[in-house]
Design a protein around this motif. Structure first.
Motif, mmCIF file in Angstrom:
data_model
loop_
_atom_site.group_PDB
_atom_site.id
_atom_site.type_symbol
_atom_site.label_atom_id
_atom_site.label_comp_id
_atom_site.label_asym_id
_atom_site.label_seq_id
_atom_site.Cartn_x
_atom_site.Cartn_y
_atom_site.Cartn_z
ATOM 1 N N TYR A 298 0.907 -1.136 0.011
ATOM 2 C CA TYR A 298 -0.111 0.002 -0.053
ATOM 3 C C TYR A 298 0.873 1.154 0.045
ATOM 4 C CZ TYR A 298 -3.341 3.450 1.721
ATOM 5 O OH TYR A 298 -4.019 4.791 1.802
ATOM 6 N N LYS A 301 2.623 1.667 -3.392
ATOM 7 C CA LYS A 301 1.805 2.007 -4.466
ATOM 8 C C LYS A 301 1.520 3.764 -4.220
ATOM 9 C CE LYS A 301 -3.004 1.258 -6.113
ATOM 10 N NZ LYS A 301 -4.503 0.500 -5.716
ATOM 11 N N THR A 310 -0.181 8.018 -12.587
ATOM 12 C CA THR A 310 -1.021 6.487 -12.907
ATOM 13 C C THR A 310 -0.200 5.500 -13.822
ATOM 14 O OG1 THR A 310 -2.533 7.301 -14.456
ATOM 15 C CG2 THR A 310 -3.222 7.605 -12.301
ATOM 16 N N GLU A 343 -1.421 -2.115 -9.688
ATOM 17 C CA GLU A 343 -2.197 -2.730 -8.965
ATOM 18 C C GLU A 343 -1.756 -4.247 -8.591
ATOM 19 O OE1 GLU A 343 -4.948 -1.385 -7.625
ATOM 20 O OE2 GLU A 343 -4.487 0.489 -8.441
ATOM 21 N N GLU A 344 -1.056 -4.945 -9.309
ATOM 22 C CA GLU A 344 -0.677 -6.149 -9.148
ATOM 23 C C GLU A 344 0.628 -6.407 -8.215
ATOM 24 O OE1 GLU A 344 -2.062 -9.371 -11.974
ATOM 25 O OE2 GLU A 344 -2.961 -7.691 -13.031
ATOM 26 N N PRO A 346 2.734 -3.444 -6.802
ATOM 27 C CA PRO A 346 3.372 -2.379 -6.491
ATOM 28 C C PRO A 346 4.827 -2.308 -5.861
ATOM 29 C CG PRO A 346 1.631 -2.893 -4.937
ATOM 30 C CD PRO A 346 1.577 -4.096 -5.949
ATOM 31 N N SER A 411 1.915 -11.289 -11.711
ATOM 32 C CA SER A 411 0.837 -10.800 -12.348
ATOM 33 C C SER A 411 0.681 -11.717 -13.530
ATOM 34 C CB SER A 411 1.182 -9.252 -13.106
ATOM 35 O OG SER A 411 0.312 -8.851 -13.847
#
Length: 494
Positions: A298, A301, A310, A343-344, A346, A411
């Motif tokens: 977290y 990311k 992004t 997202e997968e 970070p 991923s």
């Protein structure tokens, strides 16, 4: 990097990096941290991550197998031994008793027959002796009568001679003489018959003596056989005693094995308790590790989004091709790679972008190539001084010897396909480019190594590096340096 500043040096062996810590995001404690793997050992088997618990399970399984096997073997051996000993004793005693009974019967029958034969022969001898005595007396009597008859014959002959002149008397005397002669012939025939009977009696007597000698020999042989049978019985008794002693010894060993079995059962119980405690402890630490990984992911990311937006995120890697003596740069080229989805993965994307920003790969080299991968990173096998500086830089950055990543991320949209780039199981900073599809070997179902990007431009540059002449170990004979790494907003044209 200025090419002229790189003085030629001997090949330097690069020490393998291992995972380390970064800032407050410390690596979650685990009970089984695998030893550092050599950066260049890309074909090594994966290192297990649960060694202690697995070892406890294996020890428990071995102990349980040993106890069960020992218990079964002990009871099986004891049962088989009892059956064998019982059957051996029964058969041996039965055989010995039967042989003794048969020997006694044979001996009694032989004694009875011998006694009957002796009685019959003694009676026959007595009868024969009596017959011989009678025959001798009669022969003596006949001889006496023969003497008298001969005397009468002589007298008659004399009288005959005296009365030769008398015809009538002569005829009477001749008749009387013939009668005496006939009586004398009959007496001689009787004497001959008596001689034959005496010869037969002598033959019967000799046969009886031979039978007595044979009977004595048979009795002697019977005594020898009885002695041998008694000796065999004594030996069998000793053998039975030895077997009984062996049975007692095995019984003591069985008792010892049973005691050992009890001890192993106690040890197994203790190991099972320890395994249970270790399992609970592992579950607790795994839960804590998962929580830590979530927090680190977290935070990573959040930092990436805050610093770089992004995405998607692209990295341009510039390479310099040096001369054979590393004295000058003869050409430059670059390739561009796109990092995996934030997202997968970070944690991986954050650390790669951090190393790119800090220029950790700069002054490193493309180290070696094999049939399936091309290896590169902050290592210089052509210049020892530069290699020492790169190693010092990685130590200061916390990448050596612990490695770059605290944990691996995968991923599904980024397998180890051709022209993708990943870290080995140490977790970087040394990387490799897949020259073919290595998903089965390096993916989650293989070694579980991280694939963090794919080359979107400059594949021909990678192929050019691979075509450089190599030594037997796969290292390049001429150096290819990583001149620069930078984040770019778009994919540039080559």
């Amino acid at each position: 990097m200025a090419a002229a500043s790189k003085a030629p040096g001997g090949n330097a062996a690069k020490a393998p990096p291992a995972k380390g810590k970064e800032g407050e995001d410390t690596q979650p404690p685990t009970e089984d941290t695998p030893p550092p793997t050599d950066w260049f050992d890309f074909d090594a088997e994966p290192v297990p991550t649960s060694g202690r618990l697995l070892a406890l399970y294996i020890i428990a399984a071995i102990i349980a197998g040993a106890i069960v096997g020992g218990y079964v073997a002990v009871h099986f051996i004891e049962a088989e031994y009892k059956k064998i000993v019982t059957k051996l004793q029964s058969d041996h005693r039965s055989s010995l008793e039967q042989r003794l009974i048969q020997a006694d019967r044979t001996e009694r029958a032989f004694q009875i027959k011998a006694e009957q034969y002796l009685t019959e022969n003694i009676a026959a001898i007595k009868i024969a002796n009596e017959g011989l005595d009678k025959a001798s007396a009669r022969l003596k009597l006949e001889r006496d009568l023969h003497g008298d008859t001969k005397s009468k014959l002589d007298t008659t002959r004399n009288a005959l001679r005296a009365a030769q002149g008398c015809g009538r008397q002569r005829v009477e005397l001749q008749n009387e003489l013939n009668a005496v002669q006939a009586e004398l012939d009959a007496t001689l025939e009787e004497l001959d018959r008596r001689d034959v009977e005496r010869v037969e009696c002598d033959e019967h007597h000799r046969n009886m003596l031979l039978c007595q000698e044979s009977l004595k020999d048979a009795l002697t042989d019977l005594g020898v056989a009885r002695t041998a049978l008694l000796d065999e019985g004594a030996a069998a008794t000793e053998e039975l005693a030895a077997v009984t002693k062996q049975r007692d010894e095995i019984a003591r060993q069985v008792e010892g094995l049973i005691e050992v079995e009890r001890e192993w059962e106690l040890k197994l119980q203790r190991v099972e308790d320890r395994c249970k405690d270790a399992k609970n402890e592992r579950a607790k630490w795994e839960k804590r590790a998962a929580t830590l990984q979530e927090r680190i992911a977290y935070r990573n990311k959040h930092d990436v989004l805050q610093q770089y937006g992004t995405g998607p995120y692209h990295v341009k890697v510039t390479l310099e091709f040096a001369s054979e003596d590393v004295s000058e740069i003869v050409d430059t080229a670059f390739f561009v790679l796109e990092l995996g989805p934030l997202e997968e993965m970070p944690h991986t994307v954050y650390n790669v972008m951090k190393m790119v920003k800090e220029k950790t790969f700069v002054d490193g080299t493309m180290i070696l190539a094999q049939e399936h991968i091309l290896v590169g990173g902050p290592v210089d096998v052509h210049d020892k001084e530069n290699n020492d500086e790169l190693e010092q830089r990685m130590v200061q950055g916390g990448y050596f010897p612990g490695g770059l990543l605290l944990f691996n991320e995968h991923s599904a949209v980024l397998p180890h396909a051709q022209w993708t780039i990943g870290f080995n199981e140490v977790g970087g900073p040394v990387f490799y480019i897949n020259l073919r599809d290595n998903t089965k070997l390096h993916g989650p179902n293989g070694r579980g190594e991280v694939c963090f990007g794919k080359i979107t431009e400059g594949v021909h540059v990678i192929q050019r590096v691979v075509d450089i002449p190599r030594a037997a170990d796969g290292s390049f004979k001429t150096a290819v340096y990583i001149a620069d790494t930078e984040l770019v907003d778009r994919v540039p044209a080559n």
